[in-house]
Enzyme design. Structure first.
Site, PDB file in Angstrom:
ATOM      1  N   LYS A 257     -14.182  -7.003   2.237  1.00 62.37           N
ATOM      2  CA  LYS A 257     -13.182  -6.416   1.334  1.00 62.37           C
ATOM      3  C   LYS A 257     -13.801  -5.306   0.496  1.00 62.37           C
ATOM      4  O   LYS A 257     -13.252  -4.196   0.383  1.00 62.37           O
ATOM      5  CB  LYS A 257     -12.618  -7.495   0.407  1.00 62.37           C
ATOM      6  CG  LYS A 257     -11.586  -6.957  -0.590  1.00 62.37           C
ATOM      7  CD  LYS A 257     -11.461  -7.828  -1.819  1.00 62.37           C
ATOM      8  CE  LYS A 257     -12.586  -7.575  -2.780  1.00 62.37           C
ATOM      9  NZ  LYS A 257     -12.399  -8.230  -4.090  1.00 62.37           N
ATOM     10  N   CYS A 327       4.654 -11.182  -8.217  1.00 55.37           N
ATOM     11  CA  CYS A 327       4.408 -12.275  -7.266  1.00 55.37           C
ATOM     12  C   CYS A 327       3.138 -13.024  -7.660  1.00 55.37           C
ATOM     13  O   CYS A 327       2.124 -13.001  -6.961  1.00 55.37           O
ATOM     14  CB  CYS A 327       4.287 -11.726  -5.841  1.00 55.37           C
ATOM     15  SG  CYS A 327       4.462 -12.978  -4.555  1.00 55.37           S
ATOM     16  N   CYS A 334      10.317 -14.636  -9.139  1.00 56.67           N
ATOM     17  CA  CYS A 334      11.235 -14.280  -8.053  1.00 56.67           C
ATOM     18  C   CYS A 334      12.546 -13.708  -8.582  1.00 56.67           C
ATOM     19  O   CYS A 334      13.216 -12.938  -7.887  1.00 56.67           O
ATOM     20  CB  CYS A 334      11.499 -15.494  -7.164  1.00 56.67           C
ATOM     21  SG  CYS A 334      10.025 -16.112  -6.322  1.00 56.67           S
ATOM     22  N   CYS A 337      12.382 -10.028  -8.567  1.00 51.93           N
ATOM     23  CA  CYS A 337      12.023  -9.406  -7.292  1.00 51.93           C
ATOM     24  C   CYS A 337      13.273  -9.166  -6.448  1.00 51.93           C
ATOM     25  O   CYS A 337      14.103 -10.073  -6.269  1.00 51.93           O
ATOM     26  CB  CYS A 337      11.040 -10.295  -6.529  1.00 51.93           C
ATOM     27  SG  CYS A 337      10.555  -9.634  -4.922  1.00 51.93           S
ATOM     28  N   CYS A 344      12.726 -12.546   1.508  1.00 51.64           N
ATOM     29  CA  CYS A 344      11.441 -13.242   1.345  1.00 51.64           C
ATOM     30  C   CYS A 344      11.650 -14.723   1.632  1.00 51.64           C
ATOM     31  O   CYS A 344      12.411 -15.395   0.925  1.00 51.64           O
ATOM     32  CB  CYS A 344      10.889 -13.056  -0.062  1.00 51.64           C
ATOM     33  SG  CYS A 344       9.341 -13.963  -0.350  1.00 51.64           S
TER      34      CYS A 344
END
Length: 400
Positions: A257, A327, A334, A337, A344
């Site tokens: 990463k 998130c 949620c 969102c 989702c």
């Protein structure tokens, strides 16, 4: 009574047995007895004896000699008695083992995989989901926007130092929130005299570095990693950050990463996706991996197999900020969102339930009084897309 003892042959040499006083041993006079010259004066009780007699059938043999030969030695061509010191053998074997390990060539760095043998199929409607998150992110100011690893280079003037500061910031960010990492980078720069350079890190005491980064996770280990990495860069890379993933991953404390992000930020080289816990968690919640991935590396390889290359540099920054504000790892918002409309598979919706009940109050004198009390309860209800299976949220142990 005549003695039963036979006269010894002139070809044999008699000697008392070391095992029993009444036993006499005979050996070939012409044979040689060799003793290991390296043996220590301190002898072990463990004795290896190899007795080999030439032309054995032509020599007269007495019972004691036959008994001794049968018990102590196999047949062969020469007589050899070898005494070994047990401790000396063990120490010599250990020495040989250490020398072998020291002379062995260093293990070759395992190459970082760049693709799957069988590409992961692109999830349905992924582009609509991606664009929706991008639109939501444009309205969010997340910690990664002001305190991410790309911000560490802004206080440096020399390009080489800018690249090194980016790498150090990435090393400090593991298992640490961006706010803590940004403060540690600023304090480290101050402790190093105003600039994060390879030479300044090598010249600084470990205690000074440790004190500067003491708020980040695993700061003791990271102190050693930073010192060792600076030494590697000076010895092998002309005091600059290398330009390949495999070379970056050969540095202490640097994983895939960090390597992909370092190349994108420090060198503007795009060869893969930097996947951290946010990208790993969110893409699994969206159902982009079938079956769900268990490690960030699996997530990276899946994403790289179908996500267009031009989106690789942006997806990390976009999803990290989205994961820091909306998130969340625990208690995702949620309700804020747009994907909770069914796109989702892991979305949940807060449902408010109310109920009323009557409470009667009576006094000794006066009218009867009735009071209505309203109880409000909230609960999270999972909203599942019809064609997808819900995924449980993944735990997140770090901030960035």
């Amino acid at each position: 009574m005549p003695s039963a003892k036979r006269a010894a042959s002139p070809l044999l040499v008699a000697r008392p047995s070391p095992y029993h006083a009444s036993v006499t041993l005979f050996s070939n006079a012409s044979s040689l007895i060799t003793v290991d010259a390296d043996a220590s004066p301190r002898r072990s009780k463990r004795v290896k004896v190899d007795v080999k007699v030439e032309d054995e059938d032509s020599l007269p043999e007495t019972r004691p000699a036959k008994k001794a030969r049968t018990k102590l030695a196999p047949r062969a061509s020469t007589s050899t008695v070898k005494l070994e010191e047990a401790e000396g053998v063990k120490s010599s074997r250990a020495k040989v083992k250490r020398e072998t390990s020291a002379s062995a060539s260093p293990r070759k760095q395992k190459a970082i995989p760049q693709s799957l043998d069988t590409p992961h199929p692109a999830p349905p409607n992924w582009r609509d989901t991606y664009d929706t998150i991008k639109r939501m992110r444009s309205k969010i100011v997340a910690p990664v926007d002001t305190m991410g690893c790309d911000q560490a280079q802004n206080k440096e003037t020399e390009p080489q130092n800018r690249r090194f500061a980016t790498l150090v910031s990435l090393m400090l960010s593991s298992q640490t929130k961006d706010e803590v990492t940004d403060a540690a980078v600023a304090k480290l720069r101050e402790a190093l005299g105003g600039s994060i350079t390879v030479g300044a890190v090598l010249a600084a005491d470990e205690s000074a570095i440790s004190e500067a980064i003491a708020k980040v996770g695993f700061w003791r280990r990271k102190t050693g990693y930073i010192k060792q990495t600076a030494q590697h860069l000076q010895d092998d890379f002309d005091s600059d950050v290398p330009k390949t993933v495999d070379e970056l991953c050969s540095l202490p404390g640097v994983g895939p990463k960090m390597a992909f992000l370092a190349l994108q930020v420090a060198w503007n080289i795009n060869v893969g996706i930097g996947v951290d816990v946010h990208v790993h968690r969110i893409t699994n919640r969206l159902g982009w991996h079938k079956p769900p991935t268990k490690t960030p590396e699996q997530t990276r390889l899946n994403l790289q197999s179908w996500l267009p290359t031009e989106l690789h540099p942006d997806i990390n920054h976009m999803l990290v900020g989205f994961g820091q504000v909306v998130c969340l790892p625990v208690g995702p918002r949620c309700g804020e969102c747009e994907l909770s409309d069914g796109r989702c598979p892991s979305a949940s919706k807060t449902v408010v339930k109310t109920s009323t009940r009557k409470v009667t109050s009576r006094r000794m004198a006066g009218p009867k009084v009735e009071i209505e009390v309203e109880d409000v309860k909230t609960e999270e209800v999972k909203i599942t897309a019809p064609s997808d299976e819900p995924l449980s949220p993944l735990s997140d142990a770090s901030g960035a």
